[in-house]
Scaffold this motif. Structure first.
Motif, short mmCIF file in Angstrom:
data_model
loop_
_atom_site.label_atom_id
_atom_site.label_comp_id
_atom_site.label_asym_id
_atom_site.label_seq_id
_atom_site.Cartn_x
_atom_site.Cartn_y
_atom_site.Cartn_z
N ALA A 122 -58.27 61.87 39.72
CA ALA A 122 -57.13 62.59 39.72
C ALA A 122 -57.17 63.70 38.60
O ALA A 122 -56.65 64.86 38.75
N ILE A 123 -57.90 63.35 37.64
CA ILE A 123 -57.69 64.59 36.36
C ILE A 123 -58.67 65.81 37.11
O ILE A 123 -58.30 66.76 36.82
N ILE A 124 -59.66 65.68 37.55
CA ILE A 124 -60.62 66.59 38.39
C ILE A 124 -59.91 67.33 39.27
O ILE A 124 -60.13 68.44 39.33
N LEU A 130 -55.59 73.56 39.03
CA LEU A 130 -54.97 74.76 38.10
C LEU A 130 -55.87 76.03 37.89
O LEU A 130 -55.79 77.12 37.73
N LYS A 131 -57.29 75.66 38.07
CA LYS A 131 -58.42 76.51 38.18
C LYS A 131 -58.13 77.48 39.37
O LYS A 131 -58.32 78.71 39.22
N THR A 138 -51.66 83.43 40.89
CA THR A 138 -50.25 83.20 41.36
C THR A 138 -49.49 82.82 40.12
O THR A 138 -48.30 82.46 40.24
N HIS A 139 -50.06 81.94 39.00
CA HIS A 139 -49.44 81.54 37.99
C HIS A 139 -50.16 81.73 36.99
O HIS A 139 -51.30 82.10 36.76
N GLU A 140 -49.28 82.21 35.79
CA GLU A 140 -49.93 82.57 34.48
C GLU A 140 -50.35 81.34 33.79
O GLU A 140 -49.39 80.31 33.42
N ILE A 141 -51.58 81.02 33.42
CA ILE A 141 -51.81 79.93 32.55
C ILE A 141 -52.49 80.21 31.44
O ILE A 141 -53.44 81.28 31.39
#
Ligand code: SF4
Ligand code: ZN
Length: 320
Positions: A122-124, A130-131, A138-141
Motif C-alpha cells: 500500500a505504501i508503494i 503521489l509521484k 496537477t497537484h503541488e507537492i
C-alpha cells in the motif's frame, strides 16, 4: 582443488587463499560466528536473544547457530521474530514457522499492518500515485516523497516493528542476520552520505546509546561473507527462501553492493579490508557520539533522535 585434509574442496576463499572441503568449511564458518560472539561479548548470562528472521539464509543461519549454542551451554534463551511487511508473495510465515519448529524455537509474528497501520504494498502504491501527480503537475507537492525508495520505508519501519516486538516479549538482545557484505555496504553507504552518527552504530554490537526503549542489536554473522552464508545454507539443506522482493530494485544499497562485488572480483580481500579499517576507526566514532541524547517522538512517543522519529516523518509525508 583439494582441502588441507585431502578431500575435494567446495570453496576456494580468494581473500585468504584457502580451499576447504564441506566439513572444514562449515567448521570455519561456525568458528568465526562463535569467535564474534565471544570477542565482542554479544551475549551475557541470562540474556533473552530474539532473532529477527525472514526465512532467508542469513537469519536462518543466525537462528541455527544461536539455538545450537544455547542448547549446549543453557546460559541464555532464544526466540524468533518475523516481520510481515505486507508484500504480496514475499515473506511467507509458514516456512519460517517450520524452520523455527525444527530448531525448537518459539516464533513471534509482527506485522506492518498492526504496528504501522499499513502494508509495504500500500505504501508503494501511494508513493507512486503521489509521484505521478507530481509529474502531471496537477497537484503541488512540496516534498520529495516520490523519490523515497521502497527499502527506505521498509528499513525504517522494520526496525521499529522489530524493536517493539522484542520489548513486548521481554528480549534483552535482538540478533540480526547481517553478514560481512551487509556490514561493508552499510559502512560505504554512510561514508558516501557523510552520516557519521549512523556509522558509529555499525558494529557487531550495533548500539551507542544505552536506552531501555531500545533493545540492543547484535550481529553474530558479521565476519562471514554473503557467499559463505549461502553455501553453508545449501550444505546444511536449510529450507530457505531465495526469492527476491519485488520492491527492491534500484535501491542505493544495491548500487553499492554491485560496486563492492565488482571491486572484490578484481581485488580479492577488498571487503575484509574495508571492514578491518572501519573497525579501527569505530572506537573513535563511538566516543564522539557516546553522549547523544535520545528523546521521545512527539507524535508516537517512540524513541527518536530529533523531535519527530523517522517513521512518523515518512508516514506524514505519505499521508496514510
Ligand atoms: Fe523491504 Fe527493500 Fe528488502 Fe523489499 S528489498 S523487503 S522493500 S528492504
Ligand atoms: Zn577438509
Amino acid at each position: 582443488m583439494k582441502c588441507k585434509c585431502g578431500k575435494t574442496a567446495v570453496i576456494f576463499k580468494r581473500y585468504d587463499g584457502q580451499a576447504l572441503c564441506k566439513d572444514h568449511f562449515c567448521r570455519s564458518v561456525e568458528k568465526r560466528i562463535r569467535r564474534t560472539i565471544r570477542q565482542e561479548k554479544l551475549i551475557s548470562r541470562g540474556d533473552h536473544v530474539a532473532v529477527g528472521v525472514s526465512g532467508g539464509k542469513d537469519s536462518t543461519l543466525t537462528l541455527y547457530m544461536l539455538s545450537k549454542i544455547a542448547k549446549r551451554d543453557k546460559r541464555f534463551k532464544v526466540s524468533a521474530i518475523i516481520v510481515d511487511e505486507g508484500i504480496k508473495g514475499y515473506r511467507r510465515v509458514a516456512p519460517v514457522r517450520k524452520i523455527c519448529k525444527s530448531f525448537d524455537i518459539p516464533l513471534h509474528v509482527a506485522t506492518f499492518k498492526d504496528s504501522v497501520g499499513t502494508t509495504m504494498d500500500a505504501i508503494i502504491k501511494k508513493r507512486d500515485i503521489l509521484k505521478k501527480r507530481r509529474k502531471a503537475k496537477t497537484h503541488e507537492i512540496d516534498d520529495d516523497v516520490g523519490d523515497v525508495k521502497a527499502c527506505t520505508y521498509c528499513g525504517v519501519f522494520r526496525r521499529k516493528v522489530l524493536n517493539e516486538k522484542a520489548i513486548e516479549i521481554g528480549a534483552t538482545k535482538l540478533a540480526i542476520g547481517h553478514n560481512l557484505d551487509d556490514e561493508v555496504q552499510s559502512i560505504m553507504a554512510n561514508y558516501i552520505r557523510g552520516d557519521l552518527l549512523r556509522a558509529a552504530r555499525i558494529g557487531a554490537r550495533a548500539f551507542v546509546v544505552k536506552d531501555k526503549r531500545f533493545v540492543p542489536r547484535i550481529k553474530p554473522l558479521r565476519s562471514v561473507m554473503e557467499k559463505e552464508t549461502a553455501l553453508y545454507a545449501m550444505i546444511k539443506g536449510f529450507d530457505v527462501d531465495f526469492s527476491e522482493c519485488p520492491h527492491g530494485e534500484g535501491s542505493f544499497r544495491w548500487e553499492i553492493r554491485d560496486m563492492l562485488n565488482d571491486f572484490e572480483v578484481r581485488h580479492a580481500g577488498t571487503k575484509h579490508s574495508i571492514l578491518a579499517t572501519f573497525d579501527r576507526l569505530l572506537p573513535f566514532l563511538q566516543k564522539e557520539y557516546a553522549g547523544q541524547k535520545i528523546t521521545s517522538c512527539k507524535r508516537c512517543k517512540e524513541p527518536a533522535s530529533g523531535e519527530v522519529c523517522k517513521a512518523c516523518q515518512l508516514i506524514e509525508k505519505l499521508d496514510v
